[in-house]
Every structure is written in C-alpha cells, then in structure tokens.
Design a protein around this motif. Structure first.
Motif, PDB file in Angstrom:
ATOM      1  N   PHE B 169       0.889  -1.207  -0.107  1.00 23.76           N
ATOM      2  CA  PHE B 169      -0.077  -0.069  -0.010  1.00 23.76           C
ATOM      3  C   PHE B 169       0.997   1.157   0.035  1.00 23.76           C
ATOM      4  O   PHE B 169       0.516   2.117  -0.872  1.00 23.76           O
ATOM      5  N   THR B 173       1.175   3.560  -3.208  1.00 23.99           N
ATOM      6  CA  THR B 173       0.754   5.247  -3.068  1.00 23.99           C
ATOM      7  C   THR B 173       1.990   6.115  -3.416  1.00 23.99           C
ATOM      8  O   THR B 173       1.697   7.229  -4.049  1.00 23.99           O
ATOM      9  N   LEU B 211       2.025  13.582   0.715  1.00 26.51           N
ATOM     10  CA  LEU B 211       1.448  12.398   0.681  1.00 26.51           C
ATOM     11  C   LEU B 211       2.315  11.424   1.852  1.00 26.51           C
ATOM     12  O   LEU B 211       1.381  10.597   2.378  1.00 26.51           O
ATOM     13  N   ILE B 214       0.609  11.913   5.196  1.00 24.90           N
ATOM     14  CA  ILE B 214      -0.957  11.497   5.321  1.00 24.90           C
ATOM     15  C   ILE B 214      -0.854  10.105   5.370  1.00 24.90           C
ATOM     16  O   ILE B 214      -1.450   9.374   6.396  1.00 24.90           O
ATOM     17  N   PHE B 218      -2.159   7.924   8.851  1.00 24.35           N
ATOM     18  CA  PHE B 218      -3.149   6.871   8.590  1.00 24.35           C
ATOM     19  C   PHE B 218      -2.746   5.752   8.899  1.00 24.35           C
ATOM     20  O   PHE B 218      -3.300   4.735   9.802  1.00 24.35           O
ATOM     21  N   VAL B 221      -2.372   4.943  12.907  1.00 23.50           N
ATOM     22  CA  VAL B 221      -3.744   4.662  13.557  1.00 23.50           C
ATOM     23  C   VAL B 221      -3.963   3.385  13.327  1.00 23.50           C
ATOM     24  O   VAL B 221      -4.437   2.559  14.032  1.00 23.50           O
ATOM     25  N   MET B 222      -3.993   2.624  12.002  1.00 23.55           N
ATOM     26  CA  MET B 222      -4.143   1.512  11.834  1.00 23.55           C
ATOM     27  C   MET B 222      -3.540   0.440  12.592  1.00 23.55           C
ATOM     28  O   MET B 222      -3.966  -0.856  12.990  1.00 23.55           O
ATOM     29  N   ILE B 269      -6.536   4.145  23.609  1.00 20.93           N
ATOM     30  CA  ILE B 269      -6.000   4.467  22.436  1.00 20.93           C
ATOM     31  C   ILE B 269      -6.538   6.138  21.936  1.00 20.93           C
ATOM     32  O   ILE B 269      -5.741   6.394  21.186  1.00 20.93           O
ATOM     33  N   LEU B 273      -4.957   8.363  18.871  1.00 24.50           N
ATOM     34  CA  LEU B 273      -5.799   8.745  17.730  1.00 24.50           C
ATOM     35  C   LEU B 273      -5.970  10.316  17.756  1.00 24.50           C
ATOM     36  O   LEU B 273      -5.974  10.798  16.539  1.00 24.50           O
ATOM     37  N   ALA B 277      -5.208  12.442  14.562  1.00 24.67           N
ATOM     38  CA  ALA B 277      -6.101  12.937  13.723  1.00 24.67           C
ATOM     39  C   ALA B 277      -5.860  14.640  13.743  1.00 24.67           C
ATOM     40  O   ALA B 277      -5.929  15.251  12.581  1.00 24.67           O
ATOM     41  N   ILE B 280      -3.300  15.140  11.170  1.00 22.77           N
ATOM     42  CA  ILE B 280      -4.023  15.105   9.704  1.00 22.77           C
ATOM     43  C   ILE B 280      -4.548  16.046   9.599  1.00 22.77           C
ATOM     44  O   ILE B 280      -4.588  16.707   8.309  1.00 22.77           O
ATOM     45  N   LEU B 281      -5.570  16.318  10.354  1.00 20.13           N
ATOM     46  CA  LEU B 281      -6.632  17.337  10.048  1.00 20.13           C
ATOM     47  C   LEU B 281      -5.939  18.666   9.619  1.00 20.13           C
ATOM     48  O   LEU B 281      -6.216  19.642   8.661  1.00 20.13           O
ATOM     49  N   VAL B 284      -4.434  18.654   6.330  1.00 17.52           N
ATOM     50  CA  VAL B 284      -5.349  18.352   5.253  1.00 17.52           C
ATOM     51  C   VAL B 284      -6.206  19.266   4.977  1.00 17.52           C
ATOM     52  O   VAL B 284      -6.326  19.818   3.877  1.00 17.52           O
TER      53      VAL B 284
END
Lengths: 432, 289, 283
Positions: B169, B173, B211, B214, B218, B221-222, B269, B273, B277, B280-281, B284
């Motif tokens: 991935f 990307t 990129l 981001i 992501f 978090v995952m 957690i 997160l 977030a 990221i926000l 973004v």
C-alpha cells in the motif's frame, strides 16, 4: 427553469434517502417461522460428531413436526464473540454451548436448569467429578454438562521403549520419573514438550503440574494463595524439567504447536486430548501406530487433569425454554449420547456416571486410561468454584506465564508477578 | 452563486452519511465511553465507578507492558514501511516493461485477508518446523532463531509481518505520488547536473512530503489498532510482550467478561488517535481550502 | 560480452535486480501457501526430508475437499455479495456527501467533515458489542444483511474523505461553465465532475472492497450460520477445529480467496494509480 431542475435533483436525492431508510425500517418487520429452536455449538475436532448431532435433531423433529431445529457450528473464537454479543443484546440462539467457566461468566443471562440436571443425574447414577467444576454456579444449575475433553499424557511408545520405559511404568509415572526420562529422551533427540505459552493448552498442561505439587491460585474462599512453598516447589521442579524441552515451547500459541510436535515424529511426550491421535490416524498413520495415552504424572499431592467441560445452557430470554429443556434431555439420553460418543471416536468423556460403562474405552486400548479418568479433574480457578475470575486467569494465561517467568526472571519474581495479577482479577470477582 | 435551494440540497446529500454514522458509530461509541466508567458484568446493568478502571489499568503491569508494546510495534513498523515504501516506489518508477504486472504482484499481501496470511506466517515462523528456521538452520544460523518464544524475536516477527502486509500500500501510493511529479521539473534538475540521489533528496522527497505524512498518519492509527496479526501469530505472548490494546481488550473485556475495563483499554488509544487526527486534519485542511 | 556492455546492461536494468529481494519477500508466503496446498498430509508433518521438494508428489485432495466437502462456494459468493453491495452503498452515499462537503460552504460543513474523519479512526474491536444491539434491532442478526448494514461504518468515512479530496481538487470553472449553460448543480455533478473523478471513485471502490473482503470482527460476532458466513470467518471456524488445523485446505482457501480481488486489481490498477495521484496527493 433552473429552479425546476434543481427541484428534480432534490427529489432524486430525497428518493434515494427514503428508499434506504425504508429498507432499514422494513427489514425488522419481516418475521421468521413460528417455532424455531436454534443452537450455537462449537465445532468438534472429530467432524462425524456433528453429522450425528444433526441426524439426532432431524429425528427429534420427526417427533415434534411443529418445531424446526437449526444448529450453527462455530469456531471457539466465534463462540466467544457471539455469546457476548447475544447475552448483551438479549437475542440470538436458544441453546448455547458453553466451555468450562463460561457458565459462571454468563450466569446472569442463563436460565436455571435445576430440573433438567437433577432428572438426568437421578436417572443415570449421578454426576462424575466434572459436576462440581461446571454448570453448578451459586447453588443453581445454570448449564447442563454435556461431555468433557481432558488433557492426558500423549507419548511415543517406541521412543519410551528406547529408554526402557513401558506402558505400565508410564502410567505410574511421577514428575520425578519424568525428569529422568526427559533427560534421556532429549539425549536421543526426541524431547518431551509441554506448552508454556499464551494459549489454552498451556493452562491445561501446567495447571495439573502446579496442583500436583500442592499449589493453587486461590483457596475455597477465593483468596489468592499462589505465594506458597508448594508453588515454589513446582516452579523449582519445572525449571529442571524445562531445560530438557525445546525453547520453542515458550512461544507455542494457537494450540496447534504441540500437535505438530508429535505429528512430525519429533516429540516424544506432551499433554493433550486425543485430538493429536485423531489427526495422526487421518494424516500420518506411521506416527499414529506409536501414539498412546496414559495418566498424567503424579506429584507429592496427587495426580491431576484439566481440560474443557462442554455444557449446554439456555438464555433466560429464550422464547422456547420448554422446547430447549426437552431437546437438551433428548441429546443427553443414553442412546443418543452413546451414538455421539461413537461418532466422536471415543473422545467425548461422560459427565454422567452410568455412561462410563460404555465399552469403547476398554475396547480401544490406547484410550483405556483416558476414560474412566483416574486423576482428579480441575479447571484453572480451582479451589474456588466456577468463577469469572477463574475464567480470566485462564484467558490471560497467568499460570503458564508464571512458569515461563520462573525460567527467565527467577521463581520469586514470577510468583510476585502472578500474585499481583491474580489479586486484581479476584478483587473484581468478589465485588459482585 | 450558492442559493438557499442548493444549501438545502447539500444538507440533504450529506444527511445519509451523518444519519448512518451517528446511528451505527455514534451510539455504540458513546455507549463504550460510558461503559469505560463503569463496572459492567455480562447480563447485569453497569455500575458507575468513575475513573476507577483507568486508574487500575495504569497500575497494571500487563497494561503498562501493552502500552510499551504498542509503541514499539507501531513506531518501528510504520518507520520501516515508510523507508522501504519510498525505496520500492523509486525502484518501481524506474521499471518500464512489466511494471503493471509487478505492481499487481506486489499488491498481493495487501489483498489477502489478514486472518489467512497471519496463519501462513505463524506456520512459517514455527521454531521447530517452520520453513524459515528450516532454511536458516541449513545455511547461516545453525541453531535457528527463537521466533516466537523470546520477546525480541516475537516482536520482530510481528513487525516483519506487518511490514509485509502494509508495504504494498505504501509503495503503490508513493509510486502514484512520484508519477505525479511533473516530468519537466525533473528534466530541469537533470540539466542542472544533479545526480540521481540529489534528485531524490531535493526534488522527489520534498514533493512527496504531503503524501508521506498522510499515509504515515493513517498507518499509525491502523497499526496501533491492529488485532488479527497479533491474535493469530503470538496471542500476545511470550509473557505478554506482544499484546496490543485490541488484543488485551479482547482477552480482558470480551473473553473475560469485564466489559467496563475492556472498553477502558480500547479507549486508552483515543488520545493517541486524537493527536494523529489533529495532525492529519491540520495538514489536510490547509490543502483543501 | 565486453565489460562496457555489461556496465550498460546493469545501468539500464538495475531496477529489476533491485526489485528481486522485494518480490521474493512479497511472494514467498504465497509460494509457500501454494506448495502446502498441494502437499500430502503425511509429507506436511514429515520434517525429515527437503522442505522445498514434494517427495511424495502433489495432491489435489485439499482443493477437492474445499470445493466439494465444505460450503466454500457459498462463502465465496457471500463474501462477493457483501463486498459488492457494501461498495455500492458506500459509493452511492459518499459521492453526494463528499461533493457537497467539498463544494458548498454551508454552515457546519467542516464540523461534519471532521466528524466523518474521526469515525474512521475508531477501531472496530471497540464497537461490536453495542453494534450487535443495533443489528438485533434491525433483525438482521445471523444473516448477510447484518454485515451489509455494519460494514459501511468503516467504508463510508474513508470513501467520503478520499472523495472530498478528489472533488475539491477539480477546477470549479468546468462546473460553472456547465451551470451557465443551464445545467443544474446535480447535473454538473453527474455529467462533469464524476467522469473526471473516475479514478477517485475506483480508488474508493478498491479500498472498500478490500476492507470488506478481509473484515473479521463483525463477521465473527454477528453471523454464526454457516450458509450466511463470509470467507475469512467460515474458513477459520470450519478448518480449525480446536487444536486441529486443516493446513492444506486452509492454504488452498487462502489462495482461492485472494484470486478475485487480484483479478479486479489487474484490471483497475492503472486507474488506481491515476486515482491516487489526483486524490491523495492533493488532498
């Protein structure tokens, strides 16, 4: 003109939204058949057992044409998640298959089945020793024990013969004997292996070792008693024994490891139900002919066994409690239970005394020490009765991890760690 | 140019998402937060106990170990994925013939359900019988590697598997990002006489930075919320040194019936997160507006 | 070959050589699965021989077992149905939402956007217990519908967010021109914006399909009826019985379970790369 078109757009979007919402609302309105009895049962390691139970359900439906019985067979992980989701939402199956202390964990959601249990016991000579471990919680039968699978000593006759040990000696073995034999077996590169990792097999293997030295996690009152000279003795002993086992045993996880250990022909001894033997018969007959089962080794305090007691419970919100009772009794009926036993190739052990009379265990020599059981049967969480804390001790693998820690951090540190963890679990239990 | 009608339409078009997310996530999440402040056993109503669950967790050695495990697992996995992902993307970008097929092949680990790929890895890591040790013992490491029985190697094993699953991935990307860099920009740098490494250092990486961040966040978090890999390969062992929040919550909350405490473990957690977030926000938003 | 030619050859093709370790790392587990899936049980447990050679020959028994003695085809179809329907729902819902959030600055738009994003960050391990109550309320428990209803909770946030990135990246001028020509706002979405965003939509489709295809936790907790199960759960329930693993069949299933998605990828990959280029890059 423009506005009209926009309106059309709004209508389309509104339409889609309405359709979606109406589907959400319409779905609940669709009802099922009137009388359905549904069961959630854990899949069996001998698949023909499932075929037999399905056939019995068909037979029952002939007697009760108004009822439709459906059985969902699930894996153990799925069983745990499904039970929890169902109990918390008050929905789902009618009859559920519970593993050991699940009965205690779910006691508040289970229908008392005292009448069923007492009737079965009265008709069939009473309960075997599995009884006090399972089902009977807080003075009530919240689940009816169905059958048990226990951890017995699985060994290679040929390797043991090489070091001069026959079946008779093996069945009288003490842990001290095992120490001597383990060294010899390691020397011929066919070591013994007891799982000491984060999995259920580990609990069922080292639990009896701890108990046979007189150690226990708690006493009858639910007070943590792990810090005892008996535990120290068990751990000191295990440090000596474990040095003759491959280091891999500390990482054995999902339950399949000690099976492969034996199936490969490498290992000479482990503790397991006869599922290894069942696999060997199917896949590696050359290994199967050398596999045999004897009693677990004895310690100063006796000979112990652990395992899984599988029982049947009924959710207390089930719309069909009477049907459920009837069907449980039907499954437990002697002829039906015997048919299930034969389908399971003799691996289901009885919970009712009269059922111990079945000839299958005597006829199959390799199983004659598997059942009737001569050891004392207990579950992790003994000497207290069925309890959520006992189940958690089992799930968190506190005892196997303590044994593993004893080899890396020392006996005292291991006991201290286990005591702290156990006290947290038992504090929650006694809060009630 | 946006009229009242359009605003209405806009609300209408967003409504399904909001309704679905509120009913299917909002309610359950709120309930979980509530549970974490209670003692809740199966089949009985919860009892409010304030922050007791959280306090007990902080004092629990297994939980503290879990926090450490999660940090190690997440940080190293993501770092390795980013580095290898960039390298792999740069290599792929240099491949003309067969790039399409290679892209497909390299994406395989991401496609196969994790539950099944984790089983394969578990089987390969088996210390006595796995193919990895079988090969190592006959070549470079005669005594084999204690993959799953020692904390260090068990963590390595999980990180390797996580990288294996996540690398495709990342690489694909990043490749997309690299392809998007205008060719004339590259040509201009080439004329200036920049070497290949300098081009990567001063052109590719800076342009890839948005990129990169981001995808990294992501993935953080995952990875921190990972369950299946650990559950199947190590079960949290040896000696709890590979438990993550999700696996510990499963053991204590779901299988042990302490729903309140299980919820508290899962929610621990959230601050993590939240920070991700926020980052990221912040990033973004700048791009969108 | 002269030294110079070798150098040119290496220079031109270094990337292929550099790729070798990556391809080996990626493919080895799959090769191992393929090999285990055709290995006889007896050899599977025989550790004495060469592990890389099938000394006792290949067998198709595991594939036959899977295809004739289990409900594999049903599970496969179930997974396909669930994943496809979830993708469809997700796309239908997230396109208009993302377009509105990207294009119209109505009050609360950014709050909603943030909210959607945050839901993506909540791990499903947390939600399955309360969600089951919702599933029961909708009377969808123990059926594919329960998954079709719940999977959008993790596909919609991702998809919406990704598409916001795409839409806000398209030049407004095109839509404005179309609207001046008399097209409605919705028409401009369908006729102008969507065609330009096909890569983004396909990216979203691929992500959602993969996520649904492999999802475990909800499927584990909500569906116990064999005929209604999806692949990952059914395989684990039926091919791992207590401590008995049906290794050959598990591995065969693993390969068969990744085939359809790989095929989809083979067709869509060009769009996929193009899609990410436009969306993620300029989020």
């Amino acid at each position: 003109m423009k506005i009209r078109k926009r309106d059309k757009g709004s209508k389309v979007v509104l339409g889609i939204t309405l359709i979606f919402l109406s589907v959400l609302i319409a779905v609940p309105a669709m009802g099922g058949p009137a009388k359905e009895l549904s069961l959630l049962i854990v899949s069996h390691f001998v698949p023909p057992f499932e075929t037999e139970v399905e056939a019995q359900a068909q037979q029952w439906m002939k007697e009760r044409p108004d009822v439709k019985v459906t059985i969902d067979w699930v894996g153990t992980e799925e069983q745990a998640a499904t039970l929890l989701a169902e109990a918390e939402s008050g929905s789902g199956h009618d009859i559920v298959n519970l593993e050991s202390f699940d009965s205690a964990l779910f006691r508040r959601s289970l229908l008392p089945l005292d009448d069923v249990a007492e009737e079965l016991a009265a008709e069939n000579g009473g309960w075997t020793q599995a009884k006090r471990e399972i089902g009977y919680v807080d003075g009530r039968w919240v689940a009816v024990p169905w059958f048990i699978h226990t951890f017995v000593a699985v060994y290679r006759t040929d390797y043991f013969q090489q070091i001069g040990v026959d079946r008779e000696m093996g069945s009288r073995a003490t842990w001290d004997d095992m120490l001597v034999w383990a060294e010899k077996l390691a020397a011929i590169d066919h070591p013994i292996g007891i799982p000491v990792g984060s999995n259920n097999d580990s609990d069922c293997s080292v639990g009896p070792l701890l108990w046979s030295f007189g150690g226990a996690t708690v006493n009858r009152e639910g007070e943590v008693t792990i810090d005892s000279p008996e535990t120290v003795a068990a751990l000191e002993y295990s440090k000596k024994l474990f040095q003759y086992m491959p280091k891999a045993v500390f990482g054995w996880t999902a339950g399949g490891d000690n099976n492969v250990f034996m199936l490969s022909g490498y290992g000479s001894w482990t503790m397991n139900p006869p599922s290894i033997y069942a696999s060997a018969l199917k896949s590696v007959p050359d290994v199967a002919k050398y596999l045999d089962h004897v009693r677990t080794p004895a310690g100063p305090d006796g000979r112990f066994r652990s395992g899984s007691v599988w029982s049947l419970g009924v959710w207390n919100y089930s719309p069909n409690p009477e049907l459920a009772r009837e069907f449980i009794k039907f499954l437990m009926r002697k002829d039906n239970w015997y048919a299930q036993l034969v389908a399971s190739a003799g691996y289901n052990q009885p919970v009712l005394k009269d059922y111990q009379a079945h000839p299958i265990w005597r006829d199959r020599k390799s199983l004659n020490q598997y059942e009737p059981m001569q050891e004392t049967l207990h579950m992790m969480g003994w000497k207290y009765g069925p309890s959520a804390a006992g189940k958690k001790t089992f799930n968190l693998h506190i005892v196997p991890i303590m044994f593993a820690k004893a080899t890396t951090d020392g006996v005292q540190a291991a006991i201290e760690w286990a005591e702290t963890e156990l006290k947290t679990l038992w504090k929650e239990e006694l809060r009630k | 140019m946006i009229g009242v009608q359009q605003k209405k339409l806009a609300y209408l078009m967003v409504a399904p998402v909001v309704i679905i997310l509120c009913s299917l996530i909002g309610f359950p999440l709120g309930y979980a937060v509530f549970l974490s402040f209670t003692v809740k056993h199966i089949g009985v109503p919860p009892q409010f106990v304030g922050i007791q669950n959280y306090v007990e967790l902080v004092h629990s050695s297994i939980f503290r170990l879990t926090v450490l495990n999660t940090f190690i697992y997440t940080f190293i996995s993501v770092l390795v994925k980013v580095i290898l992902g960039v390298i792999l993307a740069l290599i792929l970008n240099r491949i003309g013939r067969g790039q399409r097929a290679l892209r497909g092949v390299l994406l395989l680990p991401w496609v196969i359900p994790t539950a099944l790929s984790a089983l394969v890895w578990w089987w390969m890591y088996s210390e006595l019988f796995g193919i990895i040790n079988w090969t190592l013992m006959r070549t470079v490491v005669p005594q084999g590697i204690p993959w799953l029985s020692t904390p260090f190697w068990a963590r390595c094993a999980l990180i390797i598997t996580n990288v294996w699953r996540g690398l495709p991935f990342f690489a694909i990307t990043f490749l997309a990002g690299i392809i998007a860099i205008p060719v004339d920009l590259m040509d201009a740098v080439s004329i200036d006489g920049a070497g290949a490494i300098a081009k990567v250092r001063y052109v590719t990486l800076p342009l890839l930075a948005p990129l990169l961040s981001i995808v990294t966040l992501f993935s953080l978090v995952m990875t921190a919320g990972d369950f299946a890999l650990v559950h199947i390969i190590t079960h949290g062992g040896p000696q709890n040194t590979t438990h993550l929040f999700a696996t510990l919550a499963q053991q204590i909350g779901f299988k042990g019936g302490s729903l309140g405490k299980g919820a508290a473990i899962s929610l621990f957690i959230v601050p993590f997160l939240g920070v991700s977030a926020y980052l990221i926000l912040k990033f973004v938003r700048k791009r969108i507006v | 070959m002269t030294k110079g030619r070798i150098q040119t050859f290496l220079k031109r093709n270094w990337a292929y050589f550099a790729l070798v370790p990556f391809v080996l790392f990626t493919l080895f587990p799959f090769a191992w699965m393929a090999m285990t899936s055709i290995e006889t049980d007896e050899e599977l447990y025989d550790m004495s021989g060469n592990a890389f050679i099938l000394e006792k020959g290949a067998t198709s028994s595991h594939y036959l077992f899977l295809l004739t003695k289990t409900l594999f085809k049903t599970w496969f179809a179930n997974s396909l149905i669930v994943s496809s329907v979830v993708v469809l729902i997700t796309i239908l819902i997230s396109i208009p939402a993302a377009y509105s959030l990207a294009r119209i600055k109505f009050p609360g738009a950014s709050t909603i956007g943030t909210g959607i994003f945050l839901t993506y960050l909540i791990p499903p391990t947390l939600l399955f217990i309360p969600l089951y109550t919702v599933v029961t309320f909708l009377r969808t428990a123990n059926s594919l519908l329960s998954l079709i209803v719940t999977y959008p909770t993790f596909t919609i946030p991702f998809s919406t967010w990704l598409l916001i990135g795409f839409f806000s990246n398209l030049p407004r001028e095109l839509e404005e021109a179309a609207m001046i020509d008399g097209a409605s706002w919705l028409q401009s979405l369908v006729k102008i914006v969507l065609p330009l965003s096909i890569p983004g939509v396909i990216t979203s489709v691929i992500f959602c399909f993969t996520a649904s295809w492999g999802h475990l936790i909800y499927a584990l907790a909500f569906v116990s009826r064999s005929s209604q199960q999806t692949l990952p759960v059914a395989l684990i329930s039926k091919l791992i019985r207590g401590d008995v693993f049906f290794w050959g069949a598990l591995m065969a299933a693993g390969l068969l379970a990744s085939v359809p998605v790989v095929i989809i990828y083979a067709f869509l990959l060009d769009y996929y790369v193009a899609g990410l280029t436009k969306g993620a890059m300029k989020f």
